[in-house]
Scaffold this motif. Structure first.
Motif, PDB file in Angstrom:
ATOM      1  N   TYR A   1      -0.304   4.242   8.452  1.00  0.00           N
ATOM      2  CA  TYR A   1      -0.012   5.818   8.146  1.00  0.00           C
ATOM      3  C   TYR A   1      -0.109   6.313   6.950  1.00  0.00           C
ATOM      4  O   TYR A   1       0.154   7.352   6.707  1.00  0.00           O
ATOM      5  CB  TYR A   1       1.428   6.005   8.848  1.00  0.00           C
ATOM      6  N   ALA A   2      -0.209   5.316   5.879  1.00  0.00           N
ATOM      7  CA  ALA A   2      -0.172   5.829   4.439  1.00  0.00           C
ATOM      8  C   ALA A   2      -0.794   4.852   3.515  1.00  0.00           C
ATOM      9  O   ALA A   2      -0.765   3.632   4.075  1.00  0.00           O
ATOM     10  CB  ALA A   2       1.419   6.052   4.046  1.00  0.00           C
ATOM     11  N   LEU A   3      -1.203   5.146   2.424  1.00  0.00           N
ATOM     12  CA  LEU A   3      -1.551   4.370   1.390  1.00  0.00           C
ATOM     13  C   LEU A   3      -0.658   4.732   0.065  1.00  0.00           C
ATOM     14  O   LEU A   3      -0.189   5.949   0.016  1.00  0.00           O
ATOM     15  CB  LEU A   3      -2.883   4.514   1.023  1.00  0.00           C
ATOM     16  N   ALA A   4      -0.520   3.725  -0.695  1.00  0.00           N
ATOM     17  CA  ALA A   4       0.461   3.781  -2.045  1.00  0.00           C
ATOM     18  C   ALA A   4      -0.039   3.000  -2.953  1.00  0.00           C
ATOM     19  O   ALA A   4      -0.724   2.037  -2.655  1.00  0.00           O
ATOM     20  CB  ALA A   4       1.757   3.763  -1.466  1.00  0.00           C
ATOM     21  N   VAL A   5       0.371   3.348  -4.274  1.00  0.00           N
ATOM     22  CA  VAL A   5      -0.068   2.436  -5.475  1.00  0.00           C
ATOM     23  C   VAL A   5       1.426   2.150  -6.347  1.00  0.00           C
ATOM     24  O   VAL A   5       2.051   3.344  -6.368  1.00  0.00           O
ATOM     25  CB  VAL A   5      -1.060   3.274  -6.386  1.00  0.00           C
ATOM     26  N   ASN A   6       1.451   1.034  -6.463  1.00  0.00           N
ATOM     27  CA  ASN A   6       2.736   0.864  -7.506  1.00  0.00           C
ATOM     28  C   ASN A   6       2.346   0.957  -8.789  1.00  0.00           C
ATOM     29  O   ASN A   6       1.276   1.348  -9.608  1.00  0.00           O
ATOM     30  CB  ASN A   6       3.332  -0.512  -6.949  1.00  0.00           C
ATOM     31  N   ASN A   7       3.414   0.551  -9.826  1.00  0.00           N
ATOM     32  CA  ASN A   7       3.230   0.834 -11.284  1.00  0.00           C
ATOM     33  C   ASN A   7       2.242  -0.019 -12.003  1.00  0.00           C
ATOM     34  O   ASN A   7       1.916   0.149 -13.091  1.00  0.00           O
ATOM     35  CB  ASN A   7       4.549   0.815 -12.083  1.00  0.00           C
ATOM     36  N   LYS A   8       1.767  -1.093 -11.296  1.00  0.00           N
ATOM     37  CA  LYS A   8       0.678  -1.943 -11.678  1.00  0.00           C
ATOM     38  C   LYS A   8      -0.584  -1.576 -11.191  1.00  0.00           C
ATOM     39  O   LYS A   8      -1.535  -2.378 -11.245  1.00  0.00           O
ATOM     40  CB  LYS A   8       1.134  -3.312 -11.201  1.00  0.00           C
ATOM     41  N   ASN A   9      -0.745  -0.208 -10.416  1.00  0.00           N
ATOM     42  CA  ASN A   9      -2.000   0.140  -9.831  1.00  0.00           C
ATOM     43  C   ASN A   9      -2.389  -0.921  -8.831  1.00  0.00           C
ATOM     44  O   ASN A   9      -3.586  -0.736  -8.467  1.00  0.00           O
ATOM     45  CB  ASN A   9      -2.947   0.226 -10.955  1.00  0.00           C
TER      46      ASN A   9
ATOM     47  N   LEU B   1      -2.712  -1.612  -4.796  1.00  0.00           N
ATOM     48  CA  LEU B   1      -2.634  -0.797  -3.413  1.00  0.00           C
ATOM     49  C   LEU B   1      -2.163  -1.372  -2.283  1.00  0.00           C
ATOM     50  O   LEU B   1      -2.128  -2.594  -2.088  1.00  0.00           O
ATOM     51  CB  LEU B   1      -4.099  -0.602  -3.243  1.00  0.00           C
ATOM     52  N   PHE B   2      -1.335  -0.412  -1.715  1.00  0.00           N
ATOM     53  CA  PHE B   2      -0.516  -0.778  -0.337  1.00  0.00           C
ATOM     54  C   PHE B   2      -1.030   0.048   0.756  1.00  0.00           C
ATOM     55  O   PHE B   2      -1.509   1.211   0.778  1.00  0.00           O
ATOM     56  CB  PHE B   2       0.939  -0.792  -0.455  1.00  0.00           C
ATOM     57  N   ALA B   3      -0.744  -0.637   2.153  1.00  0.00           N
ATOM     58  CA  ALA B   3      -1.178   0.323   3.121  1.00  0.00           C
ATOM     59  C   ALA B   3       0.247  -0.115   4.029  1.00  0.00           C
ATOM     60  O   ALA B   3       0.602  -1.053   4.302  1.00  0.00           O
ATOM     61  CB  ALA B   3      -2.414  -0.186   4.039  1.00  0.00           C
ATOM     62  N   LEU B   4       0.536   1.239   4.773  1.00  0.00           N
ATOM     63  CA  LEU B   4       1.697   1.067   5.505  1.00  0.00           C
ATOM     64  C   LEU B   4       1.498   1.527   6.854  1.00  0.00           C
ATOM     65  O   LEU B   4       0.825   2.716   6.883  1.00  0.00           O
ATOM     66  CB  LEU B   4       3.017   1.856   4.732  1.00  0.00           C
ATOM     67  N   GLY B   5       2.041   1.295   7.808  1.00  0.00           N
ATOM     68  CA  GLY B   5       2.233   1.881   9.073  1.00  0.00           C
ATOM     69  C   GLY B   5       3.092   1.448  10.241  1.00  0.00           C
ATOM     70  O   GLY B   5       4.203   1.003   9.890  1.00  0.00           O
ATOM     71  N   GLY B   6       2.297   1.207  11.496  1.00  0.00           N
ATOM     72  CA  GLY B   6       3.216   1.087  12.744  1.00  0.00           C
ATOM     73  C   GLY B   6       2.587   1.901  13.881  1.00  0.00           C
ATOM     74  O   GLY B   6       1.448   2.076  14.028  1.00  0.00           O
TER      75      GLY B   6
ATOM     76  N   TYR C   1       7.015  -5.193  13.680  1.00  0.00           N
ATOM     77  CA  TYR C   1       5.478  -5.621  13.653  1.00  0.00           C
ATOM     78  C   TYR C   1       5.076  -5.541  12.169  1.00  0.00           C
ATOM     79  O   TYR C   1       5.722  -5.208  11.343  1.00  0.00           O
ATOM     80  CB  TYR C   1       4.677  -4.538  14.613  1.00  0.00           C
ATOM     81  N   ARG C   2       3.665  -6.023  11.907  1.00  0.00           N
ATOM     82  CA  ARG C   2       3.223  -5.851  10.898  1.00  0.00           C
ATOM     83  C   ARG C   2       3.392  -4.551  10.234  1.00  0.00           C
ATOM     84  O   ARG C   2       2.558  -3.617  10.602  1.00  0.00           O
ATOM     85  CB  ARG C   2       1.911  -6.627  10.414  1.00  0.00           C
ATOM     86  N   ASN C   3       3.868  -4.260   9.091  1.00  0.00           N
ATOM     87  CA  ASN C   3       3.968  -2.682   8.746  1.00  0.00           C
ATOM     88  C   ASN C   3       3.508  -2.412   7.230  1.00  0.00           C
ATOM     89  O   ASN C   3       3.527  -1.224   6.883  1.00  0.00           O
ATOM     90  CB  ASN C   3       5.184  -1.961   9.016  1.00  0.00           C
ATOM     91  N   ILE C   4       3.514  -3.456   6.496  1.00  0.00           N
ATOM     92  CA  ILE C   4       2.974  -3.275   5.042  1.00  0.00           C
ATOM     93  C   ILE C   4       1.917  -4.323   4.614  1.00  0.00           C
ATOM     94  O   ILE C   4       2.140  -5.551   4.923  1.00  0.00           O
ATOM     95  CB  ILE C   4       4.373  -3.164   3.996  1.00  0.00           C
ATOM     96  N   ALA C   5       1.104  -4.054   4.093  1.00  0.00           N
ATOM     97  CA  ALA C   5      -0.099  -4.779   3.399  1.00  0.00           C
ATOM     98  C   ALA C   5      -0.311  -4.446   2.057  1.00  0.00           C
ATOM     99  O   ALA C   5      -0.104  -3.365   1.636  1.00  0.00           O
ATOM    100  CB  ALA C   5      -1.106  -4.777   4.354  1.00  0.00           C
ATOM    101  N   ALA C   6      -0.876  -5.533   1.220  1.00  0.00           N
ATOM    102  CA  ALA C   6      -1.180  -5.191  -0.188  1.00  0.00           C
ATOM    103  C   ALA C   6      -2.668  -5.796  -0.359  1.00  0.00           C
ATOM    104  O   ALA C   6      -3.188  -6.882   0.442  1.00  0.00           O
ATOM    105  CB  ALA C   6      -0.312  -5.762  -1.233  1.00  0.00           C
TER     106      ALA C   6
ATOM    107  N   TRP D   1      -7.117  -7.805   1.741  1.00  0.00           N
ATOM    108  CA  TRP D   1      -5.896  -7.284   2.431  1.00  0.00           C
ATOM    109  C   TRP D   1      -5.114  -8.279   2.738  1.00  0.00           C
ATOM    110  O   TRP D   1      -5.292  -9.264   3.567  1.00  0.00           O
ATOM    111  CB  TRP D   1      -6.123  -6.002   3.153  1.00  0.00           C
ATOM    112  N   GLN D   2      -3.684  -8.528   2.379  1.00  0.00           N
ATOM    113  CA  GLN D   2      -2.679  -9.315   2.948  1.00  0.00           C
ATOM    114  C   GLN D   2      -1.629  -8.841   3.440  1.00  0.00           C
ATOM    115  O   GLN D   2      -1.071  -7.658   2.880  1.00  0.00           O
ATOM    116  CB  GLN D   2      -2.381 -10.338   1.642  1.00  0.00           C
ATOM    117  N   SER D   3      -1.186  -9.174   4.645  1.00  0.00           N
ATOM    118  CA  SER D   3       0.220  -8.868   5.169  1.00  0.00           C
ATOM    119  C   SER D   3       1.259  -9.231   4.472  1.00  0.00           C
ATOM    120  O   SER D   3       1.434 -10.344   3.726  1.00  0.00           O
ATOM    121  CB  SER D   3       0.398  -9.195   6.636  1.00  0.00           C
TER     122      SER D   3
END
Length: 359
Positions: free
Chosen positions: A236-244, A246-251, A260-265, A271-273
């Motif tokens: 449902y979303a993508l995001a970037v932290n201060n180290k640039n 990338l993350f994916a979030l959902g459900g 359930y698995r809801n965040i991956a990097a 891509w890893q859960s």
């Protein structure tokens, strides 16, 4: 819907828009929470050095110039109800809002005077078209994601602050799977990272991340290790932290509280859960320094290590997050907005071994 909407975007503010709302406030688990007078569902947010913006259903757009203490209603006057699902603030006076919906319900509007007036930039004329998210690399260069038309997702590109848009050749995008869709949940389905990188995520019995490192000229597609067992599941979303990073979030919004698995990097190209606690649907993430928040309608998680591990932070949840380097803005259901200031929080509790906040 095929009917067009009459816009009354004049240079005059509505009388209502001139009011400043001194909102009812409370503090829950280090959130400074306020409720806007109109109980709109707020799914889009943005933050600059001097202003905070939120937008949502019932044609509502609000701005705060004092870090969320008070909010002004700067909603455009529209003849029909629109659902604003994304907002891109290009500078302190210029912002573009995106409404989602079938056909002409999907629109882009722009203000160049901090919401005193609004003008129509673009209207989706395809009856099966549906806008999902927008993202700008700079004040002039932006991208628009729409549901598939003709067997490929719609990616449009502007180089003149939205005055004109061109669809990227759909044959440059990888083929889609059956039931593959994008979610217009929080304004984070499409993001820009750096000066040339564009990412968007799709779900629906699948979970994928699409990436272009050349401003949309070419695309690659990778599977995401997220929950994807129903048509309403996936990222449902993508995001970037201060180290640039990338993350994916959902459900799954039909099972918001599911485990359930809801965040991956993305790590070294794969891509890893993550160890997220699996606390249900997550639709937004934002970071300041090493502290990151990830939220969904029902609750919020916190990370002290740039998003690598998570624990539950608050039973207050939101749809969307935005940050300006000092403050994280949250917005959600029933006109709820909130402010989180990491400096105040870290002075008291900034260690992974600290006790969890009480609720």
């Amino acid at each position: 819907m095929k009917c067009s909407v009459s816009l009354h975007c004049t240079g005059l503010l509505l009388l209502l828009n001139s009011f400043i709302f001194p909102l009812s406030a409370g503090q829950v688990a280090d959130w400074q929470i306020r409720e806007l007078p109109v109980k709109a569902s707020l799914r889009s947010s943005a933050a600059t050095a001097k202003s905070l913006w939120v937008a949502g259903t019932k044609n509502r757009v609000y701005i705060s110039k004092n870090n969320g203490k008070t909010w002004s209603d700067i909603s455009p006057k529209l003849a029909r109800q629109h659902d604003f699902r994304d907002i891109a603030v290009l500078n302190e006076t210029t912002a573009i809002i995106m409404s989602a919906g079938e056909g002409s319900q999907s629109k882009l509007l722009i203000t160049r005077d901090q919401g005193k007036s609004w003008q129509l930039l673009r209207e989706n004329r395809h009856e099966k078209g549906f806008y999902d998210s927008i993202a700008f690399i700079d004040e002039q260069t932006g991208f628009l994601l729409g549901d598939p038309v003709g067997g490929h997702f719609v990616i449009e590109h502007t180089r003149d602050q939205g005055k004109s848009w061109q669809r990227i050749d759909p044959t440059r995008l990888p083929a889609i799977q059956e039931n593959e869709i994008a979610f217009a949940a929080s304004g984070n389905t499409l993001i820009a990272a750096g000066t040339k990188d564009i990412w968007f995520a799709t779900g629906g019995l699948s979970a994928f991340a699409y990436h272009s490192n050349d401003l949309g000229a070419s695309w690659q597609k990778q599977p995401l290790p997220l929950h994807q067992t129903t048509k309403t599941a996936g990222p449902y979303a993508l995001a970037v932290n201060n180290k640039n990073q990338l993350f994916a979030l959902g459900g799954d919004y039909l099972k918001r509280g599911g485990a359930y698995r809801n965040i991956a990097a993305l790590k070294q190209g794969q891509w890893q859960s993550l160890d997220s606690g699996q606390n249900g649907l997550r639709t937004a993430m934002n970071c300041i320094k090493n502290i990151c928040l990830a939220t969904g309608k029902l609750s919020t998680d916190i990370s002290y290590d740039h998003g690598q591990s998570w624990q539950q932070f608050s039973r207050q949840g939101f749809y969307t997050l935005a940050g300006n380097g000092r403050t994280i803005l949250a917005a959600g259901a029933e006109g709820k907005v909130a402010i989180f200031t990491p400096d105040n929080f870290t002075n008291k509790k900034a260690s992974k071994t600290a006790a969890k906040p009480s609720y």
